[in-house]
Every structure is written in structure tokens, then in C-alpha cells.
Design a protein around this motif. Structure first.
Motif, mmCIF file in Angstrom:
data_model
loop_
_atom_site.group_PDB
_atom_site.id
_atom_site.type_symbol
_atom_site.label_atom_id
_atom_site.label_comp_id
_atom_site.label_asym_id
_atom_site.label_seq_id
_atom_site.Cartn_x
_atom_site.Cartn_y
_atom_site.Cartn_z
ATOM 1 N N VAL A 279 79.133 54.837 -43.386
ATOM 2 C CA VAL A 279 79.875 55.001 -42.212
ATOM 3 C C VAL A 279 81.041 56.084 -42.654
ATOM 4 C CG1 VAL A 279 81.860 54.015 -40.923
ATOM 5 C CG2 VAL A 279 79.675 52.617 -41.347
ATOM 6 N N LEU A 280 80.931 57.334 -42.091
ATOM 7 C CA LEU A 280 81.961 58.441 -42.324
ATOM 8 C C LEU A 280 83.046 58.017 -41.077
ATOM 9 C CD1 LEU A 280 82.835 60.931 -43.524
ATOM 10 C CD2 LEU A 280 81.248 62.146 -41.988
ATOM 11 N N ALA A 281 84.502 58.124 -41.580
ATOM 12 C CA ALA A 281 85.514 58.189 -40.735
ATOM 13 C C ALA A 281 86.382 59.254 -41.233
ATOM 14 C CB ALA A 281 86.173 56.889 -40.755
ATOM 15 N N ARG A 282 86.485 60.474 -40.537
ATOM 16 C CA ARG A 282 87.252 61.538 -40.808
ATOM 17 C C ARG A 282 88.864 61.132 -40.097
ATOM 18 N NH1 ARG A 282 82.829 63.716 -38.673
ATOM 19 N NH2 ARG A 282 81.412 65.127 -40.063
ATOM 20 N N ALA A 283 89.868 61.833 -40.883
ATOM 21 C CA ALA A 283 91.135 61.673 -40.180
ATOM 22 C C ALA A 283 91.160 61.971 -38.699
ATOM 23 C CB ALA A 283 92.129 62.518 -41.087
ATOM 24 N N GLY A 284 91.820 61.165 -38.113
ATOM 25 C CA GLY A 284 91.997 61.351 -36.358
ATOM 26 C C GLY A 284 90.594 61.136 -35.537
ATOM 27 N N GLU A 285 89.635 60.676 -36.382
ATOM 28 C CA GLU A 285 88.581 60.580 -35.372
ATOM 29 C C GLU A 285 87.891 59.067 -35.787
ATOM 30 O OE1 GLU A 285 85.607 63.334 -36.526
ATOM 31 O OE2 GLU A 285 86.927 64.934 -36.344
ATOM 32 N N GLY A 286 87.086 58.440 -34.717
ATOM 33 C CA GLY A 286 86.407 57.260 -34.891
ATOM 34 C C GLY A 286 85.377 57.146 -35.974
ATOM 35 N N PRO A 287 84.887 56.265 -36.314
ATOM 36 C CA PRO A 287 83.879 56.084 -37.320
ATOM 37 C C PRO A 287 82.386 56.456 -36.785
ATOM 38 C CG PRO A 287 84.452 53.770 -36.778
ATOM 39 C CD PRO A 287 85.580 54.789 -35.991
ATOM 40 N N VAL A 288 81.850 57.310 -37.604
ATOM 41 C CA VAL A 288 80.410 57.519 -37.373
ATOM 42 C C VAL A 288 79.318 57.171 -38.439
ATOM 43 C CG1 VAL A 288 79.031 59.520 -37.254
ATOM 44 C CG2 VAL A 288 81.364 59.686 -36.346
ATOM 45 N N VAL A 289 78.269 56.442 -37.702
ATOM 46 C CA VAL A 289 77.347 55.800 -38.609
ATOM 47 C C VAL A 289 76.454 57.025 -39.009
ATOM 48 C CG1 VAL A 289 75.052 54.401 -38.768
ATOM 49 C CG2 VAL A 289 77.377 53.605 -37.673
ATOM 50 N N VAL A 290 76.047 57.268 -40.287
ATOM 51 C CA VAL A 290 75.059 58.280 -40.821
ATOM 52 C C VAL A 290 74.032 57.680 -41.364
ATOM 53 C CG1 VAL A 290 74.957 60.540 -42.415
ATOM 54 C CG2 VAL A 290 77.202 59.908 -41.245
ATOM 55 N N PRO A 291 72.786 57.983 -40.954
ATOM 56 C CA PRO A 291 71.656 57.376 -41.542
ATOM 57 C C PRO A 291 71.394 57.795 -42.851
ATOM 58 C CG PRO A 291 71.204 58.099 -39.355
ATOM 59 C CD PRO A 291 72.502 58.740 -39.775
ATOM 60 N N ALA A 292 70.748 57.047 -43.670
ATOM 61 C CA ALA A 292 70.580 57.598 -44.967
ATOM 62 C C ALA A 292 69.398 58.498 -45.101
ATOM 63 C CB ALA A 292 70.027 56.334 -45.753
ATOM 64 N N ASP A 293 69.536 59.448 -45.817
ATOM 65 C CA ASP A 293 68.659 60.709 -45.893
ATOM 66 C C ASP A 293 67.136 60.113 -46.150
ATOM 67 O OD1 ASP A 293 70.808 62.433 -45.441
ATOM 68 O OD2 ASP A 293 71.003 62.720 -47.770
ATOM 69 N N GLY A 294 66.373 60.544 -45.501
ATOM 70 C CA GLY A 294 65.092 60.634 -45.636
ATOM 71 C C GLY A 294 64.430 59.110 -45.683
ATOM 72 N N VAL A 295 64.860 58.213 -44.927
ATOM 73 C CA VAL A 295 64.333 56.724 -44.782
ATOM 74 C C VAL A 295 63.923 56.666 -43.532
ATOM 75 C CG1 VAL A 295 65.009 54.279 -45.099
ATOM 76 C CG2 VAL A 295 66.053 55.992 -46.812
ATOM 77 N N ASP A 296 62.737 56.140 -43.350
ATOM 78 C CA ASP A 296 61.923 55.925 -42.178
ATOM 79 C C ASP A 296 62.001 54.210 -42.233
ATOM 80 O OD1 ASP A 296 60.283 55.272 -39.898
ATOM 81 O OD2 ASP A 296 58.720 56.312 -40.621
ATOM 82 N N THR A 297 62.934 53.703 -41.362
ATOM 83 C CA THR A 297 63.085 52.334 -41.329
ATOM 84 C C THR A 297 61.795 51.436 -40.698
ATOM 85 O OG1 THR A 297 64.423 52.477 -39.064
ATOM 86 C CG2 THR A 297 65.712 52.544 -41.252
ATOM 87 N N ARG A 298 61.048 52.413 -39.922
ATOM 88 C CA ARG A 298 59.810 51.831 -39.390
ATOM 89 C C ARG A 298 60.035 50.567 -38.726
ATOM 90 N NH1 ARG A 298 56.780 52.062 -45.436
ATOM 91 N NH2 ARG A 298 57.473 54.322 -46.087
ATOM 92 N N GLY A 299 61.022 50.479 -37.923
ATOM 93 C CA GLY A 299 61.342 49.590 -36.834
ATOM 94 C C GLY A 299 61.804 48.162 -37.514
ATOM 95 N N THR A 300 62.254 48.238 -38.760
ATOM 96 C CA THR A 300 62.627 47.205 -39.382
ATOM 97 C C THR A 300 64.006 46.689 -38.732
ATOM 98 O OG1 THR A 300 63.726 48.204 -41.400
ATOM 99 C CG2 THR A 300 61.425 47.395 -41.678
ATOM 100 N N GLN A 301 64.322 45.293 -38.631
ATOM 101 C CA GLN A 301 65.577 44.954 -38.169
ATOM 102 C C GLN A 301 66.626 45.156 -38.980
ATOM 103 O OE1 GLN A 301 65.499 40.799 -37.223
ATOM 104 N NE2 GLN A 301 67.668 40.634 -36.672
ATOM 105 N N PRO A 302 68.064 45.730 -38.508
ATOM 106 C CA PRO A 302 68.782 46.137 -39.569
ATOM 107 C C PRO A 302 69.462 44.712 -40.054
ATOM 108 C CG PRO A 302 69.274 47.244 -37.329
ATOM 109 C CD PRO A 302 67.923 46.394 -37.397
#
Length: 364
Positions: A279-302
Motif C-alpha cells: 500500500v502506497l500513500a503519498r502525502a496529500g493523497e489517499g492510499p493506493v494498492v500496488v500489486p506485487a511485481d510479476g505475480v499471477d494470483t491465478r484467482g486465489t482468494q486474498p
């Protein structure tokens, strides 16, 4: 086609067979030729179950009788220094699990022993997809200049106070207990993200003072269960670290990790409860979810066990790929070496000194 890397395995416990071996056995760039362990029967069983041609109960015998290019060391910590020396004497490249040894005198000798061979240490968090993504965002300046790092790592290894005494509670194996076990990852992440550590304040305790042996007789626990530390970095950054091996065990949460980076322009956070994102949260902005690089979750449940295992396999495969490339002579930037393991052990020794003496301890 490249000539396959001929690898021998020293130690065949749970970690070696579940994390270290699978990507090697699946690679056409590797031949796992032999496995060695203290018990001949168990070593033979591990070889048979994994399709490895030979097994031994003596490392020197394995190294004399088997043509190898590299030795992967996943045995208990007390066996590491001699195994490293034995491999390096024969010109073999060396992968060694953490902790390298019990103190910096031993790790300094390991550095000297390995002059002239390629080395790598199993600081697995560097290959965790989400942790790698977090570091990329930091390097790219997404949070500005780092002001503070926080790393929390908890394990259920000793969460059951009635569980029996094992080698994990032996100071000859883990000199500082949880600091020796989980501390190497914490120190490596702090150095990887923020640079060298110059001084340390710490506190450590033994929560479960004794455990039963095989006969039920209580045996004292000679090392620590819980440790907190503050690191002052040469760059001016502060880092807070919490290490615990007394997490109450559950079927799907035997480890829990959190990593926060606080910068001048924002924060970035990772938790192992959501292992495929940061989770990236820049000053003055709301949090943004950033997916992990190069990972195919293949439909797995979070948050599911399947998702956790997917991340586990991804990290294992990436670590193995870097080891194969490095030992084949290809350039792998940022690969942690025996030298990094030695520097980490110096920090662990200084942390233990600070915990025992109180106040701040300089780090050489």
C-alpha cells in the motif's frame, strides 16, 4: 544449452525440502546429485523421495566421491562454518542458509574461506514479490527520502509453551534465540533499504524459561524468545525492529511480517496477511494498492492459504534462479553474499550486547 550446475545438498529438513529443493529439481539448468545428513537412513529417504541419485551421512565423503560445482547448505546453524569451509576448499560455490554462524568471529573466517568462490546467503525476504515491489517504489523515489523503517516479524515456532525442548533453544545452535533465527532477515532488510547500521539500542527476554525434554524433564531455555531493537543508520535513518517466536499458532498463520517505510513524501507498507500487494500513500493523497511485481494470483482468494503458498513458491523460484545465474558466472546485481551475512552477524552481535548491557552499543 548450458551445462547443468551440479549441486549437492547438506541438510534435508523441512525448509530444505519445501523451499530450497523444489525449484532446483524442476530446473533443466541444475542436477541435484547428492544429499548429506547426520542420519544415514533419513538422508537416504530424502534422496529417494526427491529422486536424488546419492545420499551420505558424512560431508567430506560426499564431496570426495561426487563431482559437484556447488554446495547448498540447509543444515542446522552450528554445522554451517565447517560445511562452508569444506566446500570452499574444493573450489565449490557456496549457498548457505542464515544464520551463517553463532558469532562474527566465525563468519569472518567463513568470508576468508570463501575467497575465490561465488557465494550466496538465503535472505529470503529479498525475493518476496511484495517486499521487492516495496523496495522498487522506494528506489524510484515514490516516498521521498527515507526517514524511518519499521519491521515486525513474528513466528509461531515457540508459541506453544508446552512444546518440547529442541535445538532451537540451545545457545550452541542459536546463540541469541529469536535474534539469531529471525534477526538476520530484519538486519538484511534494514541494510538493503537504508544502508549501514552504526549503533543499536535493544532489549530481549526469554518468555518460556524451560521446556520438557523427551523424558519430560524440564530443560532451561538458554536464549531469547522476544527482542526489540532500534537501529541508528549511518545515513541518519532510524529503524525499529520487533522479533518474536511466540506467536500463537494457527493452521494458516505460523508467521507474520510487517514492513513500513516512512519517507518525506509518503509511506509504503507491506503485511504478510496480504502477501501479493503493498500500500502506497503519498502525502496529500489517499492510499493506493500496488500489486506485487510479476505475480499471477491465478484467482486465489486474498488472504487465503493458497495465495500464501503461491507467494512462497514465487520467492523460492526467484531465489533459485538468481543462485543458478550467479554460480554459472552471470552477473546478478545485489545478490547477498557471505560478506553480507558476516556484516549482518556483526550487527546481531552488537544487538545482543546492547540487550545485555543496556544503552546504545556501537556497531563495528
Amino acid at each position: 544449452m548450458r551445462t547443468p550446475l551440479r549441486v549437492g545438498l547438506h541438510g534435508h529438513g523441512w525448509w530444505a525440502q519445501r523451499y530450497l529443493l523444489p525449484p532446483l529439481l524442476a530446473s533443466d539448468e541444475v542436477e541435484v546429485r547428492a544429499v548429506c545428513g547426520r542420519d544415514a537412513g533419513r538422508a537416504a529417504a530424502a534422496a529417494r523421495e526427491n529422486g536424488i541419485p546419492e545420499s551420505f551421512d558424512d560431508l567430506d565423503t560426499m564431496l570426495e566421491k561426487t563431482e559437484l560445482d556447488a554446495l547448498m547448505i540447509g543444515s542446522s546453524p552450528a554445522a554451517h562454518p565447517e560445511a562452508v569451509a569444506a566446500a570452499a576448499r574444493r573450489g565449490l560455490h557456496v549457498f548457505c542458509e542464515k544464520p551463517l554462524a553463532g558469532n562474527a568471529e566465525d563468519t569472518a573466517r567463513m568470508v576468508r574461506d570463501c575467497a575465490g568462490v561465488r557465494t550466496m546467503v538465503g535472505f529470503t525476504q529479498r525475493w518476496h514479490p511484495a517486499v521487492g515491489t516495496l523496495r522498487r517504489l522506494v528506489v524510484e523515489g515514490e516516498v521521498g527520502e527515507i526517514r524511518h523503517l519499521r519491521y515486525v516479524t513474528r513466528a509461531a515456532l515457540s508459541g506453544d509453551p508446552s512444546a518440547p525442548w529442541t535445538w532451537r533453544y540451545d545457545a550452541a545452535e542459536y546463540a541469541y534465540g529469536v535474534l539469531s533465527d529471525l534477526g538476520p532477515h530484519a538486519v538484511d532488510l534494514v541494510r538493503w533499504l537504508g544502508g549501514e547500521i552504526s549503533s543499536i539500542s535493544a532489549d530481549a527476554v526469554t518468555v518460556v524459561a524451560e521446556r520438557p525434554d523427551a523424558s519430560g524433564r524440564p530443560v532451561p531455555v538458554r536464549n531469547w524468545d522476544d527482542c526489540t531493537a532500534t537501529f541508528q543508520l549511518a545515513s541518519g535513518i532510524r529503524a525499529s525492529v520487533v522479533l518474536s517466536r511466540i506467536l500463537p499458532p494457527t493452521p494458516h498463520r505460523r508467521f507474520h511480517h510487517e514492513l513500513d517505510v516512512v519517507g518525506s513524501r509518503g509511506t509504503v507498507t507491506f503485511t504478510s496477511d496480504r502477501p501479493t500487494e503493498v500500500v502506497l500513500a503519498r502525502a496529500g493523497e489517499g492510499p493506493v494498492v500496488v500489486p506485487a511485481d510479476g505475480v499471477d494470483t491465478r484467482g486465489t482468494q486474498p488472504g487465503s492459504f493458497d495465495e500464501l503458498m503461491l507467494v512462497h513458491r514465487t520467492g523460492s523460484a526467484r531465489q533459485a534462479a538468481d543462485m543458478i545465474a550467479a554460480f554459472a558466472g552471470r552477473d546478478v546485481p545485489g545478490l547477498p553474499t557471505i560478506g553480507d551475512g558476516h556484516r549482518g552477524q556483526q550487527v546481531l552481535d552488537a544487538t545482543a550486547r546492547a540487550a545485555r548491557e543496556g544503552g546504545w552499543s556501537p556497531c563495528p
